[in-house]
Write a protein that holds these residues in place. Structure first.
Motif, mmCIF file in Angstrom:
data_model
loop_
_atom_site.group_PDB
_atom_site.id
_atom_site.type_symbol
_atom_site.label_atom_id
_atom_site.label_comp_id
_atom_site.label_asym_id
_atom_site.label_seq_id
_atom_site.Cartn_x
_atom_site.Cartn_y
_atom_site.Cartn_z
ATOM 1 N N UNK A 234 -0.676 -0.515 18.765
ATOM 2 C CA UNK A 234 0.516 -0.686 19.617
ATOM 3 C C UNK A 234 1.775 -0.891 18.764
ATOM 4 N N UNK A 235 1.595 -1.522 17.590
ATOM 5 C CA UNK A 235 2.746 -1.740 16.703
ATOM 6 C C UNK A 235 2.848 -0.666 15.616
ATOM 7 N N UNK A 236 2.196 0.436 15.852
ATOM 8 C CA UNK A 236 2.248 1.585 14.940
ATOM 9 C C UNK A 236 1.779 1.253 13.522
ATOM 10 N N UNK A 237 0.718 0.433 13.413
ATOM 11 C CA UNK A 237 0.166 0.148 12.086
ATOM 12 C C UNK A 237 -0.345 1.454 11.480
ATOM 13 N N UNK A 238 -0.110 1.615 10.189
ATOM 14 C CA UNK A 238 -0.511 2.868 9.534
ATOM 15 C C UNK A 238 -2.018 2.917 9.358
ATOM 16 N N UNK A 239 -2.574 4.103 9.579
ATOM 17 C CA UNK A 239 -4.003 4.309 9.317
ATOM 18 C C UNK A 239 -4.221 4.216 7.801
ATOM 19 N N UNK A 240 -5.405 3.801 7.373
ATOM 20 C CA UNK A 240 -5.710 3.730 5.940
ATOM 21 C C UNK A 240 -5.627 5.133 5.344
ATOM 22 N N UNK A 241 -5.038 5.219 4.173
ATOM 23 C CA UNK A 241 -4.829 6.560 3.585
ATOM 24 C C UNK A 241 -6.065 7.037 2.835
ATOM 25 N N UNK A 242 -6.451 8.259 3.169
ATOM 26 C CA UNK A 242 -7.578 8.878 2.481
ATOM 27 C C UNK A 242 -7.186 9.120 1.032
ATOM 28 N N UNK A 243 -8.067 8.805 0.092
ATOM 29 C CA UNK A 243 -7.749 8.987 -1.329
ATOM 30 C C UNK A 243 -7.250 7.709 -1.980
ATOM 31 N N UNK A 244 -6.851 6.719 -1.167
ATOM 32 C CA UNK A 244 -6.335 5.451 -1.708
ATOM 33 C C UNK A 244 -7.348 4.319 -1.568
ATOM 34 N N UNK A 245 -8.638 4.663 -1.422
ATOM 35 C CA UNK A 245 -9.640 3.648 -1.074
ATOM 36 C C UNK A 245 -9.696 2.498 -2.069
ATOM 37 N N UNK A 246 -9.632 2.811 -3.391
ATOM 38 C CA UNK A 246 -9.738 1.729 -4.387
ATOM 39 C C UNK A 246 -8.550 0.784 -4.261
ATOM 40 N N UNK A 247 -7.375 1.349 -4.144
ATOM 41 C CA UNK A 247 -6.158 0.536 -4.007
ATOM 42 C C UNK A 247 -6.231 -0.331 -2.747
ATOM 43 N N UNK A 248 -6.703 0.271 -1.644
ATOM 44 C CA UNK A 248 -6.802 -0.465 -0.380
ATOM 45 C C UNK A 248 -7.787 -1.621 -0.516
ATOM 46 N N UNK A 249 -8.954 -1.351 -1.111
ATOM 47 C CA UNK A 249 -9.964 -2.407 -1.264
ATOM 48 C C UNK A 249 -9.435 -3.534 -2.152
ATOM 49 N N UNK A 250 -8.808 -3.147 -3.256
ATOM 50 C CA UNK A 250 -8.276 -4.151 -4.178
ATOM 51 C C UNK A 250 -7.234 -5.008 -3.438
ATOM 52 N N UNK A 251 -6.354 -4.360 -2.692
ATOM 53 C CA UNK A 251 -5.293 -5.090 -1.972
ATOM 54 C C UNK A 251 -5.895 -6.006 -0.907
ATOM 55 N N UNK A 252 -6.962 -5.542 -0.254
ATOM 56 C CA UNK A 252 -7.595 -6.372 0.777
ATOM 57 C C UNK A 252 -8.267 -7.591 0.133
ATOM 58 N N UNK A 253 -8.875 -7.398 -1.040
ATOM 59 C CA UNK A 253 -9.504 -8.538 -1.738
ATOM 60 C C UNK A 253 -8.446 -9.541 -2.183
ATOM 61 N N UNK A 254 -7.331 -9.015 -2.651
ATOM 62 C CA UNK A 254 -6.229 -9.869 -3.085
ATOM 63 C C UNK A 254 -5.680 -10.647 -1.873
ATOM 64 N N UNK A 255 -5.547 -9.946 -0.764
ATOM 65 C CA UNK A 255 -5.036 -10.556 0.479
ATOM 66 C C UNK A 255 -6.001 -11.650 0.971
ATOM 67 N N UNK A 256 -7.300 -11.436 0.737
ATOM 68 C CA UNK A 256 -8.314 -12.437 1.116
ATOM 69 C C UNK A 256 -8.448 -13.530 0.044
ATOM 70 N N UNK A 257 -7.496 -13.560 -0.883
ATOM 71 C CA UNK A 257 -7.422 -14.577 -1.958
ATOM 72 C C UNK A 257 -8.665 -14.627 -2.831
ATOM 73 N N UNK A 258 -9.285 -13.470 -3.062
ATOM 74 C CA UNK A 258 -10.493 -13.457 -3.888
ATOM 75 C C UNK A 258 -10.180 -13.256 -5.370
ATOM 76 N N UNK A 259 -8.887 -13.191 -5.732
ATOM 77 C CA UNK A 259 -8.420 -13.025 -7.117
ATOM 78 C C UNK A 259 -9.123 -11.882 -7.859
ATOM 79 N N UNK A 260 -9.041 -10.657 -7.327
ATOM 80 C CA UNK A 260 -9.660 -9.546 -8.064
ATOM 81 C C UNK A 260 -8.910 -9.305 -9.378
#
Ligand code: GLU
Length: 297
Positions: A234-260
């Motif tokens: 509803x707020x036009x959140x962007x779909x995850x970008x194909x090809x950016x999976x490593x960056x997305x995972x790393x950013x999600x781990x960082x966001x979850x404060x897992x200190x990757x």
């Protein structure tokens, strides 16, 4: 002694592709269960056709695989479970724990979201009615321990009242289906976004009515956009970008404060996932209802 297998799950509604917020929920529940050697199930909650987006289920399934989030066993589609939901409704009605309600939208709009029980004793027939669960006549409080947010308490009588488990248009409610399927799939650990914590007491109440075990709950923060709103279609959140999976995972781990570590940034999806399982520490997650998504998501 019989040991119960730990089982977690991700249960997206197919209303659009995954975005950063839904990925963080999927990743947290996956890591949580894999770090203790459990199984992770995928359930597509497709019981609300008007909200469904054609093709979204397949996109979600592909996105999860691309991010190395591999589930155990077959995908469960809730649309294949309608007969079981109907049986549960009949069972609740036979125990006098559910009843038919004919209140229309106009009347309900005057009640501020808390049903006043008008139809409780009317013994209406199914025609053109919704089905509500019957709460005890004394005000009922539900308490549980959330493994991220701590003690949670809600008086369901004052907060929602007798709530709907089957709508007038015959569609089954999320609250009913989620409880039946968490039980059906043997789910022991529920990790999901904090926007659902308000529903948990209703789900615990239904589990008690049906004699089911209560899973372990952890509600993680929801990811918000720059205006502080939950990332959503509803707020036009962007779909995850194909090809950016490593960056997305790393950013999600960082966001979850897992200190990757930064070197992980350029690693493969499988290397990132292996590191994340080995280093998963849910205690590092900030006990907060929401956290801003990183720029670019
Ligand atoms: N299907 C729900 C959603 O996408 C989540 C259900 C749950 O995790 O309990 O918001």
């Amino acid at each position: 002694m019989r040991t119960v297998k730990a089982v977690g799950r991700f249960a997206p509604s197919p209303t659009g592709p995954l975005h950063f917020g839904s990925l963080t929920s999927a990743l947290a529940s996956f890591l949580d269960i894999k770090s203790i050697g459990g199984h992770w199930m995928l359930r597509i909650e497709d019981i609300d056709p008007p909200r469904e987006v054609l093709g979204a289920s397949d996109v979600i399934v592909r996105q999860l695989s691309a991010h190395g989030l591999n589930w155990d066993g077959p995908v469960l589609y809730q649309s294949d479970r309608l007969a079981a939901y109907a049986v549960a409704i009949a069972h609740l009605k036979s125990k006098n724990l559910a009843y038919h309600c004919s209140c229309n939208r106009k009347r309900l709009s005057t009640l501020n979201g808390v049903y006043d029980g008008l139809c409780r004793s009317l013994e209406l027939t199914p025609r053109d009615t919704s089905v509500r669960v019957r709460l005890p006549s004394q005000p009922t409080s539900i308490e549980f321990y959330d493994h991220i947010l701590g003690d949670y308490y809600q008086n369901i009588t004052h907060h929602v009242g007798d709530f709907i488990i089957q709508r007038k248009d015959q569609l089954f409610s999320y609250q009913l289906a989620v409880v039946l399927d968490d039980h059906y799939q043997g789910i022991t650990h529920v990790v999901r976004g904090s926007d659902l914590i308000d529903s948990t007491p209703r789900q615990i109440y239904l589990q008690r009515c049906l004699g089911f075990n209560q899973p372990w709950y952890a509600h993680i923060p929801i990811a918000t956009n720059s205006s502080g709103q939950k990332l959503s279609k509803q707020n036009y959140a962007a779909s995850l970008k194909q090809g950016d999976e490593s960056l997305t995972l790393w950013s999600a781990l960082d966001w979850l404060q897992q200190s990757p570590p930064t070197f992980l940034y350029n690693s493969s999806v499988n290397e990132i996932i292996s590191w994340a399982i080995a280093h998963w520490n849910p205690k590092k997650i900030k006990p907060s209802l929401s956290i801003a998504a990183p720029p670019g998501f």
